[in-house]
Design a protein around this motif. Structure first.
Motif, PDB file in Angstrom:
ATOM      1  N   PRO B 112       0.835  -1.211   0.000  1.00 37.88           N
ATOM      2  CA  PRO B 112       0.000   0.000   0.000  1.00 37.88           C
ATOM      3  C   PRO B 112       0.872   1.264   0.000  1.00 37.88           C
ATOM      4  O   PRO B 112       1.958   1.266   0.568  1.00 37.88           O
ATOM      5  CB  PRO B 112      -0.784  -0.118   1.309  1.00 37.88           C
ATOM      6  CG  PRO B 112       0.030  -0.977   2.174  1.00 37.88           C
ATOM      7  CD  PRO B 112       0.830  -1.866   1.296  1.00 37.88           C
ATOM      8  N   GLU B 116      -2.751   6.508   1.164  1.00 34.79           N
ATOM      9  CA  GLU B 116      -3.845   5.940   0.361  1.00 34.79           C
ATOM     10  C   GLU B 116      -4.382   4.681   1.012  1.00 34.79           C
ATOM     11  O   GLU B 116      -4.852   3.784   0.352  1.00 34.79           O
ATOM     12  CB  GLU B 116      -3.335   5.616  -1.040  1.00 34.79           C
ATOM     13  CG  GLU B 116      -2.975   6.856  -1.825  1.00 34.79           C
ATOM     14  CD  GLU B 116      -2.468   6.494  -3.196  1.00 34.79           C
ATOM     15  OE1 GLU B 116      -2.306   5.294  -3.467  1.00 34.79           O
ATOM     16  OE2 GLU B 116      -2.241   7.388  -3.988  1.00 34.79           O
ATOM     17  N   TRP B 117      -4.252   4.648   2.202  1.00 33.19           N
ATOM     18  CA  TRP B 117      -4.617   3.403   2.877  1.00 33.19           C
ATOM     19  C   TRP B 117      -6.091   3.313   3.196  1.00 33.19           C
ATOM     20  O   TRP B 117      -6.617   2.218   3.371  1.00 33.19           O
ATOM     21  CB  TRP B 117      -3.794   3.259   4.170  1.00 33.19           C
ATOM     22  CG  TRP B 117      -3.997   4.398   5.145  1.00 33.19           C
ATOM     23  CD1 TRP B 117      -3.379   5.582   5.151  1.00 33.19           C
ATOM     24  CD2 TRP B 117      -4.934   4.406   6.190  1.00 33.19           C
ATOM     25  NE1 TRP B 117      -3.803   6.378   6.130  1.00 33.19           N
ATOM     26  CE2 TRP B 117      -4.795   5.658   6.815  1.00 33.19           C
ATOM     27  CE3 TRP B 117      -5.895   3.504   6.686  1.00 33.19           C
ATOM     28  CZ2 TRP B 117      -5.576   6.025   7.923  1.00 33.19           C
ATOM     29  CZ3 TRP B 117      -6.630   3.889   7.780  1.00 33.19           C
ATOM     30  CH2 TRP B 117      -6.485   5.114   8.394  1.00 33.19           C
ATOM     31  N   TYR B 120     -10.719   2.240   0.828  1.00 37.44           N
ATOM     32  CA  TYR B 120     -10.580   1.193  -0.181  1.00 37.44           C
ATOM     33  C   TYR B 120     -11.868   0.418  -0.298  1.00 37.44           C
ATOM     34  O   TYR B 120     -12.512   0.149   0.694  1.00 37.44           O
ATOM     35  CB  TYR B 120      -9.460   0.227   0.221  1.00 37.44           C
ATOM     36  CG  TYR B 120      -8.089   0.738  -0.170  1.00 37.44           C
ATOM     37  CD1 TYR B 120      -7.543   0.354  -1.383  1.00 37.44           C
ATOM     38  CD2 TYR B 120      -7.387   1.591   0.663  1.00 37.44           C
ATOM     39  CE1 TYR B 120      -6.288   0.820  -1.734  1.00 37.44           C
ATOM     40  CE2 TYR B 120      -6.143   2.050   0.307  1.00 37.44           C
ATOM     41  CZ  TYR B 120      -5.591   1.662  -0.901  1.00 37.44           C
ATOM     42  OH  TYR B 120      -4.367   2.120  -1.279  1.00 37.44           O
ATOM     43  N   LYS B 135      -9.329   2.637  -4.574  1.00 40.07           N
ATOM     44  CA  LYS B 135      -9.431   3.871  -3.805  1.00 40.07           C
ATOM     45  C   LYS B 135     -10.674   4.669  -4.268  1.00 40.07           C
ATOM     46  O   LYS B 135     -10.960   4.744  -5.440  1.00 40.07           O
ATOM     47  CB  LYS B 135      -8.165   4.703  -4.027  1.00 40.07           C
ATOM     48  CG  LYS B 135      -8.122   5.973  -3.268  1.00 40.07           C
ATOM     49  CD  LYS B 135      -6.869   6.726  -3.638  1.00 40.07           C
ATOM     50  CE  LYS B 135      -6.959   8.140  -3.065  1.00 40.07           C
ATOM     51  NZ  LYS B 135      -5.851   8.947  -3.545  1.00 40.07           N
TER      52      LYS B 135
END
Lengths: 198, 139
Positions: B112, B116-117, B120, B135
């Motif tokens: 990852p 941007e974790w 999702y 995303k």
């Protein structure tokens, strides 16, 4: 009491010592003559080593002569000729016994049968002996080997206990112990009545 | 007193020893009379030596033959190794590897990106059954 006795074959030993190894430098006839003089005593000792089996004793004695002549057994002059040669006879008899035992063990198993019994003393020869000789042989047969050997060497061959110890390759103290114990046991056997011995 | 006792013991012992000595002397006389003639056996000559050498040669040859036979027999009997080469360490897989195949393990293989974790969502990519996270733009 001491069992010191001037060795009968001192002159033989000295002559061989002076001339070196009998096989190498001594005249063969001289050496054979000396063996010949020792022969009756040697035969008596061979008989003792072979439990008075005459044929076996003769074979052992001949083998011992061969060993001496071929140089397998070498006289180093550290002891008297008689002491040394008696040692050769004793060793030869022991080797023969060991070979027979091995043969019996190996072939006895292969053929799935028990090892054959040891041959008994020649009864004819024993019968030719005197009564006291027979009694003595019977009494000696009951003694352990070492005690019997020491007694034979001292009383029969007129060796000292020290010389006997050299023949038997044991210490003098050990030989003396065997000698005393053997004497006591032999006297006990000889004084017992005939039926208790058998 | 003690020395006298010892002397008596010694003399007594001497006497008894003389008795034993006399018995042995009788036996000696009998046995010496029965002793065979003294004869030196002929020395085992060249023939004996030759036979002895031949015996040694035969024994050595027998040992050699036995060793060669055993070696040949062992070669024949022992299983032949396979023609396949042994797999290299990079190709090798442990037989119990399947135990590590746990659900969602693929997720762990993707790295990852930082920041941007979150947000999702699971979408299924064509051709792949495994759900993937995509995303979503935040409003």
């Amino acid at each position: 009491m001491s069992y010191t006795r001037p060795s009968q074959d001192t002159h033989i030993t000295n002559s061989i010592r002076a001339r070196g190894n009998p096989r190498d430098s001594m005249k063969q006839t001289d050496f054979q003559g000396e063996l010949g003089r020792l022969h009756p005593a040697s035969f008596g000792w061979a008989l003792c080593c072979c439990d008075h089996r005459r044929e076996e004793a003769e074979d052992v004695l001949q083998t011992a002569y061969l060993k001496v002549l071929e140089g397998t057994a070498r006289f180093d002059g550290n002891s008297s000729l008689r002491t040394w040669f008696f040692g050769v006879i004793r060793r030869t008899a022991w080797e023969r016994r060991r070979r027979r035992w091995l043969r019996d063990q190996i072939f006895g198993r292969w053929l799935a049968r028990e090892p054959g019994p040891l041959p008994t003393p020649d009864p004819e020869a024993v019968a030719r002996g005197s009564e006291s000789g027979r009694a003595l042989l019977q009494a000696l047969a009951d003694l352990p080997d070492r005690q019997r050997d020491v007694l034979h060497l001292v009383f029969y061959q007129d060796l000292t206990v020290e010389e006997a110890s050299r023949v038997l390759k044991v210490s003098v103290g050990t030989a003396r112990t065997h000698f005393e114990r053997g004497k006591a046991r032999l006297r006990q056997r000889l004084t017992q009545p005939e039926e208790t011995i058998c | 007193m003690l020395s006298n006792d010892n002397d008596r013991d010694l003399h007594g012992d001497d006497f008894r020893d003389d008795d034993l000595r006399a018995r042995f002397a009788v036996l000696r006389k009998v046995e010496e009379a029965q002793a065979p003639e003294f004869s030196i056996p002929a020395r085992r000559g060249a023939d004996h030596g030759r036979r002895r050498r031949a015996g040694k040669l035969i024994a050595v040859a027998a040992c050699l033959v036995t060793i060669v036979t055993v070696v040949i027999w062992l070669r024949v009997v022992s299983p032949k190794p396979d023609g396949n080469r042994v797999a290299s360490i990079t190709e090798w897989k442990a037989p119990t590897d399947f135990l590590l195949e746990t659900p969602g393990r693929d997720m762990l293989r993707t790295v990852p990106a930082i920041g941007e974790w979150h947000d999702y969502t699971q979408v299924s990519k064509p051709g792949k059954e495994r759900p993937q996270l995509r995303k979503q733009n935040s409003p």
